[in-house]
Design a protein around this motif. Structure first.
Motif: not given
Length: 158
Positions: A76-84, A113-115, A123-127, A143-150
């Motif tokens: 029931g937990a809400i997750s948000h993924h900011l991709l763009d 989760e921000i990718l 963008a990474l410096q900004f975030w 740091r993962e193959p898709a990019g950096v996740f925060q």
């Protein structure tokens, strides 16, 4: 300067602006000519799967966008993924992006989760800077193959 977030669903007249900005964002990322030619189709697909398409406005005028996918986990937990997320070059470094990030995080409580795409150092410096200020010590970065996740949790407005 007033920064606001507006759901695209409430502003259909802004759809052409979003399509143009999305194409500019793809070009900035170095998208292929084929991807640029199909940017409207790609955007339509993203809007169909993302929970929120938000325009970032400065003093009532659109200057960026954020596409956010929201989902509920089994517990029931809400997750948000900011991709763009994109802010037009003329208003960068004026505080618009940082304020938009604060508004997003406050507006949508839950896990986040921000990718950041590989190689997008600006963008990474900004975030890192913005999240460090908004959520000191609460962001896990990997740091993962898709990019950096925060990843972090938001309790809503502070």
């Amino acid at each position: 300067m007033t920064v606001a977030l507006r759901e695209l669903r409430g502003s259909p007249q802004r759809r052409p602006w979003l399509e143009q900005a999305y194409r500019a964002w793809l070009a900035e990322l170095g998208a292929s000519a084929a991807d640029l030619a199909d940017s409207s189709g790609q955007l339509a697909m993203l809007l169909a799967v993302h929970g929120h398409a938000l325009l970032i406005e400065r003093d009532g005028e659109p200057v960026g966008f954020a596409l956010l996918r929201t989902q509920s986990d089994r517990d029931g937990a809400i997750s948000h993924h900011l991709l763009d997320c994109f802010v037009t070059p003329p208003v960068r470094r004026l505080g618009v992006g940082g304020e938009a990030a604060r508004l997003l995080i406050d507006r949508f409580p839950g896990r986040w989760e921000i990718l950041t795409l590989p190689g997008d150092t600006a963008a990474l410096q900004f975030w890192r800077r913005v999240l460090g200020r908004l959520l000191p010590g609460r962001v896990r970065e990997s740091r993962e193959p898709a990019g950096v996740f925060q990843r972090f949790a938001s309790n809503g407005p502070r």
